[in-house]
Design an enzyme around this catalytic site. Structure first.
Site, PDB file in Angstrom:
ATOM      1  N   ASP A   1      95.835 -20.911 -50.089  1.00  0.00           N
ATOM      2  CA  ASP A   1      96.053 -20.784 -48.636  1.00  0.00           C
ATOM      3  C   ASP A   1      96.089 -22.134 -48.168  1.00  0.00           C
ATOM      4  O   ASP A   1      95.052 -22.938 -48.347  1.00  0.00           O
ATOM      5  CB  ASP A   1      94.566 -20.137 -48.212  1.00  0.00           C
ATOM      6  CG  ASP A   1      94.452 -19.950 -46.681  1.00  0.00           C
ATOM      7  OD1 ASP A   1      95.507 -19.578 -46.148  1.00  0.00           O
ATOM      8  OD2 ASP A   1      93.436 -20.168 -46.265  1.00  0.00           O
TER       9      ASP A   1
ATOM     10  N   ASP B   1      92.769 -13.210 -43.163  1.00  0.00           N
ATOM     11  CA  ASP B   1      94.257 -13.399 -42.625  1.00  0.00           C
ATOM     12  C   ASP B   1      94.823 -12.198 -41.921  1.00  0.00           C
ATOM     13  O   ASP B   1      95.316 -11.861 -40.729  1.00  0.00           O
ATOM     14  CB  ASP B   1      95.058 -13.797 -43.682  1.00  0.00           C
ATOM     15  CG  ASP B   1      95.203 -15.407 -44.117  1.00  0.00           C
ATOM     16  OD1 ASP B   1      94.151 -15.975 -43.345  1.00  0.00           O
ATOM     17  OD2 ASP B   1      95.627 -15.814 -44.749  1.00  0.00           O
TER      18      ASP B   1
ATOM     19  N   THR C   1      99.230 -20.656 -41.281  1.00  0.00           N
ATOM     20  CA  THR C   1      98.645 -22.136 -41.281  1.00  0.00           C
ATOM     21  C   THR C   1      99.662 -22.867 -41.954  1.00  0.00           C
ATOM     22  O   THR C   1      99.820 -24.142 -41.495  1.00  0.00           O
ATOM     23  CB  THR C   1      97.289 -22.169 -41.899  1.00  0.00           C
ATOM     24  OG1 THR C   1      97.084 -21.579 -42.994  1.00  0.00           O
ATOM     25  CG2 THR C   1      96.144 -21.691 -40.714  1.00  0.00           C
ATOM     26  N   THR C   2     100.091 -22.532 -43.222  1.00  0.00           N
ATOM     27  CA  THR C   2     100.886 -23.411 -43.992  1.00  0.00           C
ATOM     28  C   THR C   2     102.215 -23.476 -43.285  1.00  0.00           C
ATOM     29  O   THR C   2     102.843 -24.738 -43.182  1.00  0.00           O
ATOM     30  CB  THR C   2     101.142 -22.788 -45.534  1.00  0.00           C
ATOM     31  OG1 THR C   2     100.057 -22.343 -45.996  1.00  0.00           O
ATOM     32  CG2 THR C   2     101.539 -23.826 -46.351  1.00  0.00           C
TER      33      THR C   2
HETATM   34  P1  ADP Z   1     101.394 -19.152 -44.207  1.00  0.00           P
HETATM   35  O1  ADP Z   1      99.915 -19.948 -44.462  1.00  0.00           O
HETATM   36  O2  ADP Z   1     102.392 -19.824 -43.509  1.00  0.00           O
HETATM   37  O3  ADP Z   1     101.191 -17.807 -43.846  1.00  0.00           O
HETATM   38  P2  ADP Z   1     102.127 -18.221 -46.554  1.00  0.00           P
HETATM   39  O4  ADP Z   1     102.102 -18.939 -48.156  1.00  0.00           O
HETATM   40  O5  ADP Z   1     101.504 -16.890 -46.476  1.00  0.00           O
HETATM   41  O6  ADP Z   1     102.157 -19.176 -45.693  1.00  0.00           O
HETATM   42  O7  ADP Z   1     103.803 -17.850 -46.830  1.00  0.00           O
HETATM   43  C1  ADP Z   1     104.338 -17.363 -45.552  1.00  0.00           C
HETATM   44  C2  ADP Z   1     106.052 -17.195 -45.822  1.00  0.00           C
HETATM   45  O8  ADP Z   1     106.106 -16.460 -46.924  1.00  0.00           O
HETATM   46  C3  ADP Z   1     106.361 -16.603 -44.663  1.00  0.00           C
HETATM   47  O9  ADP Z   1     107.580 -17.274 -44.391  1.00  0.00           O
HETATM   48  C4  ADP Z   1     106.919 -15.240 -45.020  1.00  0.00           C
HETATM   49  O10 ADP Z   1     108.103 -14.664 -44.613  1.00  0.00           O
HETATM   50  C5  ADP Z   1     107.113 -15.594 -46.439  1.00  0.00           C
HETATM   51  N1  ADP Z   1     107.140 -14.328 -47.289  1.00  0.00           N
HETATM   52  C6  ADP Z   1     105.898 -13.397 -47.534  1.00  0.00           C
HETATM   53  N2  ADP Z   1     106.088 -12.524 -48.156  1.00  0.00           N
HETATM   54  C7  ADP Z   1     107.608 -12.643 -48.907  1.00  0.00           C
HETATM   55  C8  ADP Z   1     108.316 -11.999 -49.961  1.00  0.00           C
HETATM   56  N3  ADP Z   1     107.934 -10.945 -50.206  1.00  0.00           N
HETATM   57  N4  ADP Z   1     109.486 -12.504 -50.039  1.00  0.00           N
HETATM   58  C9  ADP Z   1     109.865 -13.469 -49.470  1.00  0.00           C
HETATM   59  N5  ADP Z   1     109.260 -14.027 -48.432  1.00  0.00           N
HETATM   60  C10 ADP Z   1     108.073 -13.687 -48.180  1.00  0.00           C
HETATM   61 MG    MG Z   2     100.169 -16.077 -45.067  1.00  0.00          MG
END
Ligand code: ADP
Ligand code: MG
Length: 481
Positions: free
Chosen positions: A44, A344, A77-78
């Site tokens: 996270d 989240d 957040t990321t």
């Molecule tokens: P954040 O803290 O920004 O939410 P995450 O590590 O949760 O960071 O990653 C979010 C990103 O991963 C988003 O761009 C989302 O569209 C992408 N994402 C989530 N699930 C999938 C998936 N199954 N396949 C491809 N991309 C995904």
């Molecule tokens: Mg996320």
């Protein structure tokens, strides 16, 4: 100018710490505090940024960026941190080309406005379950997330939901109509499990009463103790008369404990004010503030109360005004990571159901849109808008990179497909690219708006910054480090 470069470098460095955690194939990071005592294993971004030991104004801005995204949306957040870092990295090459910071800021502002308009145009209503699956999917295994999704469906009111944890098989997570907290019954001779009337007592007033007595002789002290003893005895008698099975109290003493043990009443000491409120809500009790209270019956609540060593005190009651999600995980670190994901998701549940396509598909569309716009604008701002567009393009790029693909090639392919009209194509951890709409990968529109807005704010703020003057600390006259 020199300082500005240093600030930007710091910002890029911070942003890079979370780069590898983005997306479903993001890596875990271990965050360790100074004493090496509480290592956190997390994927996270917000947790990593919040726990960074660097303590300078730039790091503080990034911590605030992550926090504001977390508070407002609960997720993304990321993404916000990466966009901010990337906007600055791209600004750096413009600065090197002698483009003035003000021009970059103006261009970034223009691009931001256009990006938000784009989100609003593209957003669509969707089932929340799809959004939740995406959020969970990027952090925890499918088996655990589907179990949690089915539990979350039973929640009556997310705003009143509490979270508790237990180290156990992750399949044991469940929703409890009531409240769970880290407490215990006072001794082995007291019951571990009861059902019936509940009393909640705040002893604050007794302390005050004690302080009021002006004791100068041992005789007076004996008298006061006698008085308190009587009062406590009468109180426990009243509990017995009213068939009270468990007492929650803010402070105890050996006399009360002995009286309750003899009466077969379960006693639980509650240290936190917040717990006391939740116990009242779960049992429908009112707080008794005076042991001399004549009629305690109108204060009493009702519940099933159980003490379990691994969990603590579990209060259950059909008429509870709050619910508690008991989250189980095999180890403390696994449980904490599941809790972060659930938090989240709770953010998402509180939000509306407008979404855009995830997996980087939305970002490819937005980035292409901004590129087109930059051509129409021309001038030096054109370069800034292009930089903005490239920063957005970094999201799918990093997603692909974290899946271990040739990221540049994947993004080039996605751009080509989007230009051919296949606008829902994004990164796929297994098939490299695929239609993300078909896979049901959706993210809240508000997440994107907030991430773009706050990332642009932070980037522009740092671009405006020429120097930081460290003021004197008033207390000890040392310079703040
Ligand atoms: P954040 O803290 O920004 O939410 P995450 O590590 O949760 O960071 O990653 C979010 C990103 O991963 C988003 O761009 C989302 O569209 C992408 N994402 C989530 N699930 C999938 C998936 N199954 N396949 C491809 N991309 C995904
Ligand atoms: Mg996320």
């Amino acid at each position: 100018m020199e300082n500005k470069y240093a600030f930007i470098q710091t910002a890029i460095g911070i942003s890079n710490t979370v780069r590898a955690t983005l997306g479903p194939k993001g890596m875990n990071k271990m965050v360790i505090d100074k004493n090496n005592s509480n290592p956190i294993l997390t994927n996270d971004g917000a947790t990593i940024i919040k726990n960074l030991a660097i303590d300078n104004p730039i790091a503080k801005m990034f911590k605030e960026l992550a926090e504001s995204q977390e508070i407002a949306i609960g997720d993304g957040t990321t993404t916000a941190v990466i966009i901010a870092g990337q906007l600055l990295e791209n600004a750096l090459s413009l600065l090197n080309r002698k483009i003035h910071p003000t021009t970059i800021i103006t261009g970034y502002d223009l691009a931001r406005t256009e990006a938000i308009k784009f989100v609003l145009n593209k957003q669509e209503r969707t089932e929340k379950e799809k959004i939740i699956k995406t959020t969970f999917g990027s952090k925890i295994p499918e088996k655990i997330s589907s179990k949690l999704i089915s539990i979350l469906k039973e929640v009556k009111d997310v705003n009143k939901l509490r979270i508790a944890k237990k180290i156990n098989s992750s399949e044991e997570s469940k929703l409890i109509n009531g409240f769970v907290f880290d407490g215990h019954n006072m001794n082995e001779r007291m019951p571990k499990e009861i059902e019936g009337n509940i009393a909640v007592v705040d002893m604050y007033n007794e302390d005050l009463e004690f302080a009021k007595f002006n004791i100068t002789t041992t005789k007076e002290l004996d008298k006061l103790e006698e008085y308190l003893k009587d009062k406590r005895k009468n109180f426990v008698n009243k509990l017995k008369e009213n068939n009270v099975k468990a007492l929650f109290i803010t402070k105890t003493n050996p006399q009360i404990e002995a009286l309750l043990t003899d009466a077969g009443i379960m006693e639980v000491v509650v240290y936190k004010k917040e717990y006391l409120d939740n116990i009242c809500k779960a049992t429908n009790s009112l707080i008794i503030t005076d042991l001399k209270e004549i009629d305690i019956s109108r204060y009493l609540g009702n519940a099933r109360v159980k003490y379990e060593r691994e969990t603590g005190i579990i209060i259950e009651n059909e008429k509870s005004q709050i619910e508690t999600l008991l989250i189980c995980g095999e180890t403390n670190q696994v449980t904490e990571e599941i809790i972060r994901s659930v938090e989240d998701v709770l953010g998402i549940l509180k939000n509306d159901e407008y979404a855009v396509i995830g997996a980087g598909a939305f970002e490819i569309s937005l980035s292409l849109h901004l590129k087109k716009l930059s051509f129409n604008i021309g001038g030096k701002e054109q370069l800034a808008i292009e930089s903005f567009s490239n920063a957005i393009e970094n999201i799918p790029l990093i997603l692909a990179e974290n899946c271990g693909f040739d990221a540049i090639e994947v993004v080039a392919l996605l751009k080509k497909l989007h230009q051919e009209g296949k606008k829902d194509y994004g990164v796929d951890a297994i098939k490299i690219i695929s239609d993300a709409r078909e896979r049901g990968i959706y993210e809240p529109a508000k997440l994107k708006i907030h991430a773009i807005n706050s990332a642009t704010d932070v980037a522009n703020l740092i671009l405006k910054l020429d120097d930081i003057y460290y003021g004197k600390d008033k207390e000890d006259n040392n310079e703040i480090k």
